[in-house]
Write an enzyme that holds these catalytic residues in place. Structure first.
Site, PDB file in Angstrom:
ATOM      1  N   CYS A 241       6.502  85.431  40.774  1.00 51.72           N
ATOM      2  CA  CYS A 241       5.534  86.520  40.806  1.00 51.72           C
ATOM      3  C   CYS A 241       6.057  87.691  41.201  1.00 51.72           C
ATOM      4  CB  CYS A 241       4.194  86.047  41.377  1.00 51.72           C
ATOM      5  SG  CYS A 241       3.483  84.940  40.712  1.00 51.72           S
ATOM      6  N   ALA A 243       7.071  91.211  41.046  1.00 52.14           N
ATOM      7  CA  ALA A 243       6.823  92.834  41.362  1.00 52.14           C
ATOM      8  C   ALA A 243       5.881  92.902  42.450  1.00 52.14           C
ATOM      9  CB  ALA A 243       6.313  93.444  40.004  1.00 52.14           C
ATOM     10  N   PRO A 244       6.144  93.962  43.226  1.00 54.41           N
ATOM     11  CA  PRO A 244       7.243  95.000  42.718  1.00 54.41           C
ATOM     12  C   PRO A 244       8.628  94.758  43.289  1.00 54.41           C
ATOM     13  CG  PRO A 244       5.957  95.599  44.858  1.00 54.41           C
ATOM     14  CD  PRO A 244       5.387  94.337  44.194  1.00 54.41           C
ATOM     15  N   GLY A 245       8.843  93.608  43.821  1.00 58.25           N
ATOM     16  CA  GLY A 245      10.405  92.987  43.935  1.00 58.25           C
ATOM     17  C   GLY A 245      10.767  93.018  45.495  1.00 58.25           C
ATOM     18  N   ASN A 246       9.703  93.286  46.438  1.00 58.79           N
ATOM     19  CA  ASN A 246      10.112  93.097  47.718  1.00 58.79           C
ATOM     20  C   ASN A 246      11.050  91.710  48.075  1.00 58.79           C
ATOM     21  OD1 ASN A 246       9.528  95.701  48.901  1.00 58.79           O
ATOM     22  ND2 ASN A 246       7.136  94.951  48.802  1.00 58.79           N
ATOM     23  N   GLU A 273       7.478  88.468  35.830  1.00 53.71           N
ATOM     24  CA  GLU A 273       6.510  89.443  36.262  1.00 53.71           C
ATOM     25  C   GLU A 273       5.738  89.369  34.991  1.00 53.71           C
ATOM     26  OE1 GLU A 273       4.934  90.827  38.785  1.00 53.71           O
ATOM     27  OE2 GLU A 273       3.531  91.371  37.011  1.00 53.71           O
ATOM     28  N   ASP A 302       4.940  85.268  31.475  1.00 49.65           N
ATOM     29  CA  ASP A 302       3.910  84.455  32.489  1.00 49.65           C
ATOM     30  C   ASP A 302       4.584  83.192  32.812  1.00 49.65           C
ATOM     31  OD1 ASP A 302       2.064  82.587  33.409  1.00 49.65           O
ATOM     32  OD2 ASP A 302       0.484  83.326  31.874  1.00 49.65           O
ATOM     33  N   ASP A 322       4.554  83.868  45.016  1.00 47.46           N
ATOM     34  CA  ASP A 322       3.785  84.709  45.946  1.00 47.46           C
ATOM     35  C   ASP A 322       2.682  85.162  44.973  1.00 47.46           C
ATOM     36  OD1 ASP A 322       3.304  86.477  48.113  1.00 47.46           O
ATOM     37  OD2 ASP A 322       4.255  88.063  47.218  1.00 47.46           O
ATOM     38  N   CYS A 431      -1.281  87.261  50.573  1.00 47.09           N
ATOM     39  CA  CYS A 431      -1.635  88.119  51.548  1.00 47.09           C
ATOM     40  C   CYS A 431      -3.231  88.084  51.507  1.00 47.09           C
ATOM     41  CB  CYS A 431      -1.005  89.534  51.227  1.00 47.09           C
ATOM     42  SG  CYS A 431      -1.504  90.304  49.688  1.00 47.09           S
TER      43      CYS A 431
HETATM   44  C1  LIG Z   1       1.394  89.512  45.125  1.00 44.14           C
HETATM   45  S1  LIG Z   1       2.074  90.186  43.819  1.00 44.14           S
HETATM   46  C2  LIG Z   1       3.801  89.748  44.047  1.00 44.14           C
HETATM   47  C3  LIG Z   1       4.579  90.689  45.266  1.00 44.14           C
HETATM   48  C4  LIG Z   1       5.886  90.503  45.362  1.00 44.14           C
HETATM   49  N1  LIG Z   1       6.253  88.939  45.326  1.00 44.14           N
HETATM   50  C5  LIG Z   1       6.691  91.235  46.171  1.00 44.14           C
HETATM   51  O1  LIG Z   1       6.880  90.826  47.317  1.00 44.14           O
HETATM   52  O2  LIG Z   1       6.835  92.543  46.027  1.00 44.14           O
HETATM   53  C6  LIG Z   1       1.826  89.004  42.568  1.00 44.14           C
HETATM   54  C7  LIG Z   1       2.411  89.618  41.169  1.00 44.14           C
HETATM   55  O3  LIG Z   1       2.444  88.482  40.334  1.00 44.14           O
HETATM   56  C8  LIG Z   1       2.233  89.161  38.910  1.00 44.14           C
HETATM   57  N2  LIG Z   1       1.665  87.865  38.373  1.00 44.14           N
HETATM   58  C9  LIG Z   1       0.265  87.354  38.250  1.00 44.14           C
HETATM   59  N3  LIG Z   1       0.310  86.160  37.563  1.00 44.14           N
HETATM   60  C10 LIG Z   1       1.434  85.760  37.192  1.00 44.14           C
HETATM   61  C11 LIG Z   1       2.308  84.805  36.271  1.00 44.14           C
HETATM   62  N4  LIG Z   1       1.235  83.953  35.779  1.00 44.14           N
HETATM   63  N5  LIG Z   1       3.507  85.118  35.638  1.00 44.14           N
HETATM   64  C12 LIG Z   1       4.311  85.914  36.333  1.00 44.14           C
HETATM   65  N6  LIG Z   1       3.544  87.000  37.291  1.00 44.14           N
HETATM   66  C13 LIG Z   1       2.335  86.737  37.444  1.00 44.14           C
HETATM   67  C14 LIG Z   1       1.333  90.032  39.131  1.00 44.14           C
HETATM   68  O4  LIG Z   1       1.271  90.986  38.037  1.00 44.14           O
HETATM   69  C15 LIG Z   1       1.731  90.715  40.245  1.00 44.14           C
HETATM   70  O5  LIG Z   1       2.517  91.633  40.089  1.00 44.14           O
END
Ligand SMILES: C[S@@+](CC[C@H](N)C(=O)[O-])C[C@H]1O[C@@H](n2cnc3c(N)ncnc32)[C@H](O)[C@@H]1O
Length: 632
Positions: A241, A243-246, A273, A302, A322, A431
């Site tokens: 998961c 984005a944004p990519g940190n 993402e 997904d 995450d 978080c």
């Molecule tokens: C908590 S954020 C991730 C933050 C990221 N790890 C960072 O540190 O920048 C969760 C992300 O997961 C994506 N997401 C949610 N369900 C997902 C899935 N089944 N497959 C891929 N991405 C997913 C969301 O769109 C969102 O951008």
């Protein structure tokens, strides 16, 4: 009074009115509109306000529309352009007429604002603003230091201390940098290459930030990649998961710091993402951070729909999860958000207040349940998850239902990760402060028959990389049914304590399997898994008698099934952490397997994503290495 007037009044109350935006809204007894609706409109408009200011100014509507004040103009422009249901007023209402008269003009200016920022689509523009890139994360949080990760793919801590942070007074505690007005810096002791600086300093316009050398990232958000600690023998990595990519870029930075030959490193970070818009932001961040060479983007994909058995993932050994969560640990939510107002013909009335983080386009809800005056619980009124979804939560039951839905998804994600055949280590983080998304998900995952069948277990505290082992805030034993070992294994961060982090949760999972022999295992490492280098910067080879890794084995050997650890402790492990290299076997070395990274490179495996593949500068060890290569 309309929703817009009420929101405008609240946003323009004198700064000394006291309290956060949220508490101001929810403490008002005489509001006609629903507080949750006002709050959503206010925070979303603030987030877009620097764009909307530009749009309104360029459309020049304040000169002709006497009914509109600057703040009303951006609230209405926000809903006209960004809200699904448009302006929440009757079609003949004066304010609606006043703004809709300029619809085409405003839309055109909005498109221009997007193009000026070089963002490709409306969806990507939303993701761009949500991620904080519009404001460079530049909101000022009172008395909270700003955490900054030094991106070792592009620079070094030493270089940054001499340049961007030259002249900063060094503090030995994080508390020492909390005061506004000071120019202090603290070097973190749990996560390498992480610093905190005084809250008043805005580096969003600095060269280091704009070039991706420094990344604004909360300390707790750096924990997952640090705990995962991907080594050279860890094959490919999945960030499920991303984005944004940190964390994606952090993984790449750690991976490369462990690599003896970064130029030849063919390990891949697969970054999934699901949201296409957010994937655009991810791609920007990956490129800016210089981690594109090692990152394979899976935009709009997904993770749950991936086939773990696919050949593309046969080398995946480490996964970072995450997932989306309630975002209840995110800080800044209760602060007053930054608001940019368009200038009228009089001098600019732009004002700045502490900013709120991470939300997205509001959908002013007309269908939310009517609240009885005075019956609200401040903590329950609105939930903004970490994807920016704003949900009005009016009761304990609604909150419970929301957490339950999230935890189902989170558990599913974890169980899916367990299926990757070569996987040996996983981190799971949120978080969120809710046990339902944290310890309870971990427990359910460990109790699942599939986890037992595959030999997954928790990564215990004493097995964790040193910084995480020493981190004092741990899981709740009560929520872990009294299992102290499990509670200690769980890492938490509180949003309101002396460590100055956001609220966060993290747990590691491992499988006791034999590590695959890798070319890099021939090199000596220190207790953290970092390569030991000689005076010239070359990695030091392990002498034959020290080289005690087992035979190269493409197939992963799964250890006997283990259950959730008990208080009795564990005497063996083969996962990650400081002792990673302690897993020894006495067998003799065997020929390299077909799928070792270097051989893949030679056979031309084209698995990199095809955005610009600029070679980043490396950190100090790599620079030293290159220099010594040239001079030899
Ligand atoms: C908590 S954020 C991730 C933050 C990221 N790890 C960072 O540190 O920048 C969760 C992300 O997961 C994506 N997401 C949610 N369900 C997902 C899935 N089944 N497959 C891929 N991405 C997913 C969301 O769109 C969102 O951008």
């Amino acid at each position: 009074m309309s929703l817009y007037w009420e929101t405008a009044d609240l946003l323009t109350e004198p700064a000394n009115s006291g309290g956060s935006l949220k508490s101001r809204i929810f403490s008002k007894k005489d509001l006609k509109s629903q507080p949750a609706q006002i709050y959503a409109l206010a925070i979303e408009t603030c987030k877009w306000s620097s764009v909307l200011k530009e749009v309104v100014e360029n459309a020049d509507i304040l000169r002709v529309e006497r009914k509109l004040t600057p703040v009303l103009s951006i609230l209405l422009a926000h809903d006209l352009i960004l809200a699904k249901k448009g302006v929440a007023l009757p079609a003949t209402h004066g304010l609606r007429v006043a703004i809709e008269r300029h619809k085409n003009r405003l839309q055109a200016e909005f498109t221009r604002a997007r193009i000026r920022r070089r963002v490709g689509s409306a969806e990507a523009f939303k993701a761009f603003v949500e991620s904080g890139l519009e404001n460079g994360g530049g909101g000022s949080e009172m008395l909270r230091p700003r955490w900054i990760r030094i991106n070792t793919l592009k620079t070094t801590l030493e270089d940054q201390l001499e340049t961007t942070f030259s002249g900063y007074e060094r503090s030995t505690t994080v508390g020492g940098v909390r005061n506004r007005g000071s120019k202090r810096l603290f070097i973190d002791c749990h996560v390498p290459n992480l610093i905190a600086i005084s809250p008043n300093i805005d580096l969003s316009k600095s060269d280091a930030y704009k070039s991706g050398e420094i990344i604004f990232q909360d300390k707790a958000s750096c924990f997952p990649a640090h705990l995962l600690d991907p080594l050279a023998e860890d094959g490919d990595i999945i960030d499920a998961c991303a984005a944004p990519g940190n964390k994606t870029t952090h993984i790449a930075a750690i991976l490369l710091s462990h690599n003896s030959e970064p130029d030849e490193c063919s390990q891949v970070v697969h970054a999934f993402e699901k949201s296409k818009g957010r994937a655009e932001t991810l791609e920007k961040m990956v490129n800016l951070a210089g981690s594109n060479t090692w990152t394979k983007l899976h935009p709009g994909q997904d993770f749950l729909k991936t086939d773990p058995e696919s050949a593309a993932f046969k080398n995946v050994i480490a996964l970072l999860l995450d997932p989306s969560c309630s975002g209840s640990g995110i800080i800044g939510r209760d602060d007053m958000p930054e608001l940019h107002l368009p200038a009228t013909k009089q001098p600019s009335s732009s004002i700045s207040k502490p900013q709120k983080k991470g939300s997205k386009v509001p959908e002013p809800t007309s269908g939310t349940r009517k609240r009885k005056k005075g019956d609200h619980d401040d903590a329950l009124d609105v939930m903004v998850d970490d994807d920016g979804e704003v949900t009005a939560v009016n009761s304990d039951d609604e909150l419970k239902a929301r957490i339950e839905a999230l935890s189902k998804f989170q558990l599913e994600l974890l169980l899916h990760a367990f299926k990757f055949p070569a996987a040996r280590k996983i981190t799971y983080s949120t978080c969120s402060i809710h046990a339902g998304e944290n310890e309870l998900v971990v427990q359910k995952a460990l109790e699942h028959p599939f986890a037992k069948e595959r030999g997954w277990r928790i990564l215990m505290r004493e097995e964790q990389i040193r910084g995480m082992q020493q981190w004092p805030v741990r899981g709740s034993s009560e929520t872990c049914d009294g299992n102290e070992v499990l509670a200690e294994a769980c890492i938490r961060a509180n949003k309101d304590d002396e460590h100055c982090t956001m609220g966060f949760f993290l747990a590691g999972f491992i499988r006791d399997v034999k590590p695959r022999k890798d070319v890099d295992a021939e090199f000596l490492r220190d207790e953290r898994g970092h390569l030991v280098r000689d005076m010239m910067g070359f990695p030091v080879r392990v002498s034959p008698q020290e080289e005690n890794f087992g035979p190269i084995n493409e197939d992963v050997d799964i250890a006997p099934v283990r259950s959730v650890p008990t208080d009795e402790g564990e005497d063996e492990w083969a996962g990650f952490g400081d002792d990673d290299m302690a897993i020894v076997e006495q067998d003799k070395p065997a020929p390299l397997p077909q799928d070792t990274p270097k051989q893949d490179k030679k056979s031309g495996r084209g698995s990199r994503h095809d955005t610009s593949k600029k070679r980043p500068q490396f950190g100090i060890t790599d620079k030293m290495h290159k220099k010594s290569k040239k001079s030899s």
